[in-house]
Design a protein around this motif. Structure first.
Motif, PDB file in Angstrom:
ATOM      1  N   ARG A  54      40.320  31.456   3.673  1.00 38.54           N
ATOM      2  CA  ARG A  54      41.180  30.304   3.874  1.00 38.54           C
ATOM      3  C   ARG A  54      41.675  29.779   2.537  1.00 38.54           C
ATOM      4  NH1 ARG A  54      37.563  24.996   4.875  1.00 38.54           N
ATOM      5  NH2 ARG A  54      39.566  24.068   4.466  1.00 38.54           N
ATOM      6  N   GLY A 107      43.890  26.109   1.143  1.00 38.27           N
ATOM      7  CA  GLY A 107      44.513  24.869   1.580  1.00 38.27           C
ATOM      8  C   GLY A 107      44.561  23.822   0.490  1.00 38.27           C
ATOM      9  N   SER A 144      47.669  20.963   4.256  1.00 41.09           N
ATOM     10  CA  SER A 144      48.030  22.255   4.828  1.00 41.09           C
ATOM     11  C   SER A 144      46.901  23.231   4.537  1.00 41.09           C
ATOM     12  CB  SER A 144      49.339  22.747   4.204  1.00 41.09           C
ATOM     13  OG  SER A 144      49.875  23.787   4.957  1.00 41.09           O
ATOM     14  N   ASP A 145      46.619  24.097   5.494  1.00 36.23           N
ATOM     15  CA  ASP A 145      45.530  25.053   5.358  1.00 36.23           C
ATOM     16  C   ASP A 145      45.939  26.347   6.059  1.00 36.23           C
ATOM     17  OD1 ASP A 145      42.658  25.232   4.449  1.00 36.23           O
ATOM     18  OD2 ASP A 145      42.460  25.919   6.517  1.00 36.23           O
ATOM     19  N   VAL A 146      45.712  27.471   5.414  1.00 35.89           N
ATOM     20  CA  VAL A 146      45.990  28.776   6.007  1.00 35.89           C
ATOM     21  C   VAL A 146      44.658  29.444   6.311  1.00 35.89           C
ATOM     22  CG1 VAL A 146      47.022  31.050   5.661  1.00 35.89           C
ATOM     23  CG2 VAL A 146      48.145  29.040   4.731  1.00 35.89           C
ATOM     24  N   LEU A 163      43.117  32.761   6.954  1.00 31.14           N
ATOM     25  CA  LEU A 163      43.460  34.170   6.740  1.00 31.14           C
ATOM     26  C   LEU A 163      42.566  35.047   7.600  1.00 31.14           C
ATOM     27  CD1 LEU A 163      43.616  33.996   2.849  1.00 31.14           C
ATOM     28  CD2 LEU A 163      45.556  34.002   4.416  1.00 31.14           C
ATOM     29  N   SER A 209      46.661  35.600  11.064  1.00 32.78           N
ATOM     30  CA  SER A 209      46.560  34.380  10.271  1.00 32.78           C
ATOM     31  C   SER A 209      47.383  33.249  10.891  1.00 32.78           C
ATOM     32  CB  SER A 209      47.034  34.640   8.840  1.00 32.78           C
ATOM     33  OG  SER A 209      46.195  35.593   8.225  1.00 32.78           O
ATOM     34  N   VAL A 210      46.913  32.022  10.686  1.00 35.89           N
ATOM     35  CA  VAL A 210      47.611  30.840  11.202  1.00 35.89           C
ATOM     36  C   VAL A 210      47.674  29.762  10.123  1.00 35.89           C
ATOM     37  CG1 VAL A 210      47.083  31.205  13.646  1.00 35.89           C
ATOM     38  CG2 VAL A 210      45.491  29.935  12.232  1.00 35.89           C
ATOM     39  N   LEU A 211      48.676  28.890  10.243  1.00 38.15           N
ATOM     40  CA  LEU A 211      48.887  27.793   9.310  1.00 38.15           C
ATOM     41  C   LEU A 211      48.651  26.473  10.037  1.00 38.15           C
ATOM     42  CD1 LEU A 211      50.016  26.639   6.584  1.00 38.15           C
ATOM     43  CD2 LEU A 211      52.262  26.692   7.690  1.00 38.15           C
ATOM     44  N   SER A 237      48.918  22.387   9.491  1.00 40.06           N
ATOM     45  CA  SER A 237      49.503  21.363   8.624  1.00 40.06           C
ATOM     46  C   SER A 237      49.375  20.011   9.291  1.00 40.06           C
ATOM     47  CB  SER A 237      50.982  21.651   8.350  1.00 40.06           C
ATOM     48  OG  SER A 237      51.124  22.829   7.613  1.00 40.06           O
ATOM     49  N   LEU A 254      51.255  33.075  11.929  1.00 36.35           N
ATOM     50  CA  LEU A 254      51.844  33.774  10.785  1.00 36.35           C
ATOM     51  C   LEU A 254      51.914  35.281  11.001  1.00 36.35           C
ATOM     52  CD1 LEU A 254      50.163  31.843   7.834  1.00 36.35           C
ATOM     53  CD2 LEU A 254      52.411  31.474   8.848  1.00 36.35           C
TER      54      LEU A 254
END
Length: 135
Positions: free
Chosen positions: A22, A24, A44-46, A48, A53-55, A57, A81
């Motif tokens: 991750r 962020g 915001s955090d991704v 992985l 993967s997702v975002l 926010s 993503l």
């Protein structure tokens, strides 16, 4: 302002190729730096997970109405993503009252969730409590 990140990667395999982890960041801005009665936060955090993967926010505002009472409003989103999580999307928004002291906090709120192409949820109650050790 704060940031975090960690990732491990596996590349070159047919079964799976990508990163797990991750990354962020979050920032809070005060209208008055001395008392910070009114603040705005962005984050915001991704997550992985290779091609899945997702975002995440979010944006929020907090107003300290009294010595232990704050009013809070927040809007959060989830965006895919990659193709494997193409249907993983949504929006969550709500309002809350925060009761807090030097070492404790309780949030009581109501939220509503939604997803592209779907009806919004009913109101969802939210309760969070925390205790921080403060020497």
């Amino acid at each position: 302002v704060a940031a975090i990140g960690s990732a491990s990667g596996i590349l070159g395999f047919e079964e799976f190729s990508g990163f797990l982890g991750r990354a962020g960041a979050v920032a809070t801005f005060c209208a008055d730096a001395r008392e910070c009665r009114l603040s705005f936060s962005l984050g915001s955090d991704v997550a992985l997970a290779g091609p899945a993967s997702v975002l995440f926010s979010g944006a929020g505002v907090s107003y300290r109405a009294g010595r232990i009472v704050s009013l809070i409003a927040e809007l959060d989103t989830l965006l895919p993503l990659g193709a494997p999580v193409g249907e993983a999307n949504g929006v969550l928004g709500g309002v809350a009252v925060r009761l807090s002291g030097r070492a404790w906090g309780v949030d009581l709120g109501l939220f509503k969730a939604g997803k592209a192409g779907a009806e919004p949820s009913e109101l969802l109650p939210f309760l969070a409590a925390s205790y921080r050790f403060v020497p």
